[in-house]
Design an enzyme around this catalytic site. Structure first.
Site, mmCIF file in Angstrom:
data_model
loop_
_atom_site.group_PDB
_atom_site.id
_atom_site.type_symbol
_atom_site.label_atom_id
_atom_site.label_comp_id
_atom_site.label_asym_id
_atom_site.label_seq_id
_atom_site.Cartn_x
_atom_site.Cartn_y
_atom_site.Cartn_z
ATOM 1 N N SER A 1 50.126 16.229 107.693
ATOM 2 C CA SER A 1 50.995 17.730 108.029
ATOM 3 C C SER A 1 50.170 18.661 107.348
ATOM 4 O O SER A 1 50.752 19.533 107.679
ATOM 5 C CB SER A 1 52.707 16.995 108.190
ATOM 6 N N CYS A 2 49.890 18.663 106.192
ATOM 7 C CA CYS A 2 49.138 19.621 105.684
ATOM 8 C C CYS A 2 47.960 20.558 106.107
ATOM 9 O O CYS A 2 47.701 19.835 107.053
ATOM 10 C CB CYS A 2 48.318 19.101 104.335
ATOM 11 N N VAL A 3 47.595 21.146 105.695
ATOM 12 C CA VAL A 3 46.383 22.183 106.242
ATOM 13 C C VAL A 3 46.019 22.360 105.637
ATOM 14 O O VAL A 3 46.018 23.340 104.452
ATOM 15 C CB VAL A 3 47.227 23.527 107.018
#
Lengths: 206, 162
Positions: free
Chosen positions: B28-30
């Site tokens: 879910s991190c970018v």
């Protein structure tokens, strides 16, 4: 002003491990045993303080391991990330047992839903319930989220949500094993440091 | 891989080493990859959350939040000779890992991360030259400083080049 703590000593970590042992033994083990209709073994495998900058290094060897996971987020007097996960082959065995089938080739919506419900029972219904009973804390819980993904991707959400405030977290690892069905599942609980201090201050064992 | 620099959660790395490859894994991190093609300076930030304004404490990681990550990466790149007006961005990640039968917003942290970063880049006038965001799976992201190319690997799927 919120006071932030940066560490826990060995005594506090041991007390936490003892508390978790008590919670799992009294609530989670019987619940899993009832679901499966057989005796279940359990072990609190780890209770570690992890700093954000070290997490990648610690988890890197396991990043690509594919797992089936159920995630619940608890919020209220304390915030806790709760993850139930297992290898996909184990998930198929567990879902088959829950649905009254001999075997399952793939996890359809019924299979996923049944596993999410197991997550709900083991995490919200037993672990969270035990914490709440022991501390008097009021804690609300999300609905279960379901994923089949690499462990690296699965751990991202709870780590981001819990480690965000203090750049560190307490990770508690529990293993549950049902010898007769040969089903092995793992529980990871993620706590922020301030929340764990609150828990230690309020928890009454037994 | 030789010359591969791992970028941890909430961290950023900036380099002008043309042999270097900046790498990270995001769910879910970018992963924000910023590049000055003229100076051959690149920066990668591993963004965990959309907005630092909701955080009353716990600062410390340069790239934990999208807003701080962007500014800190631009600042660190400028120190190595990059110019803000020449920067292009490539972004990857922002997956919604957990599905459920309730509100769409429940586990949408990845979606919020990507949306926040897009807005911030637009506000800064930085063009997004490529992106691979959303869906439900984790991604390996490898940013080649020599070429500016970003390779995005996914389990069981063909590698994508941005």
């Amino acid at each position: 002003m919120v006071m932030m703590t940066s560490s826990l000593n060995e005594t506090e970590l041991k007390t936490l491990k003892d508390l978790l042992n008590s919670y799992i033994g009294r609530k989670t083990k019987p619940a899993f045993s009832m679901i499966l209709g057989e005796e279940v073994e359990y072990s609190v495998r780890s209770m570690n303080l992890m700093h954000l900058q070290d997490i990648d290094g610690i988890l890197l060897p396991f990043m690509n391991q594919e797992m089936c996971a159920i995630y619940l987020r608890a919020e209220g007097d304390v915030r806790i990330g709760m993850l139930l996960f297992m290898q996909e082959s184990q998930a198929l065995s567990l879902a088959a047992k829950l649905l009254g089938k001999d075997t399952l080739d793939r996890l359809d919506s019924m299979g996923k839903s049944s596993l999410a419900e197991v997550g709900n029972i083991l995490l919200a219904g037993s672990v969270l319930n035990a914490i709440s009973d022991s501390t008097g804390f009021r804690i609300d819980c999300s609905v279960p989220g379901f994923a089949i993904e690499s462990l690296g991707a699965i751990l991202g959400d709870p780590i981001a949500e819990i480690a965000v405030r203090t750049n560190s977290l307490i990770l508690a690892g529990v293993e549950l094993y049902a010898p007769k069905s040969n089903v092995r599942v793992y529980i990871f609980l993620f706590f922020g440091l301030d929340d764990i201090k609150k828990l230690l201050a309020h928890a009454k064992d037994g | 891989m030789d010359g591969e620099i791992s970028v941890g959660m909430g961290e950023l790395e900036v380099t002008d080493d043309k042999e270097a490859v900046l790498a990270t894994f995001v769910g879910s991190c970018v992963a924000l990859c910023l590049y000055d093609p003229q100076a051959k300076v690149g920066g990668m930030a591993h963004i965990m959350l959309p907005d630092s304004s909701k955080d009353a404490s716990g600062r410390g990681n340069a790239a934990k939040y999208a807003d701080e990550a962007l500014e800190n990466t631009i600042g660190a790149m400028a120190e190595k000779g990059a110019q803000a007006g020449r920067l292009v961005a490539k972004i990857a990640g922002g997956a919604k890992i957990f599905a459920h039968e309730g509100s769409e917003d429940m586990f949408a942290i990845g979606t919020r991360n990507a949306e926040s970063l897009r807005k911030l880049l637009q506000k800064r006038g930085i063009r997004i030259a490529g992106e691979d965001v959303g869906q439900t799976y984790g991604r390996w992201v490898r940013f080649n400083i020599s070429s500016g190319q970003v390779k995005v690997g996914k389990r069981g799927r063909e590698e994508k080049v941005l």
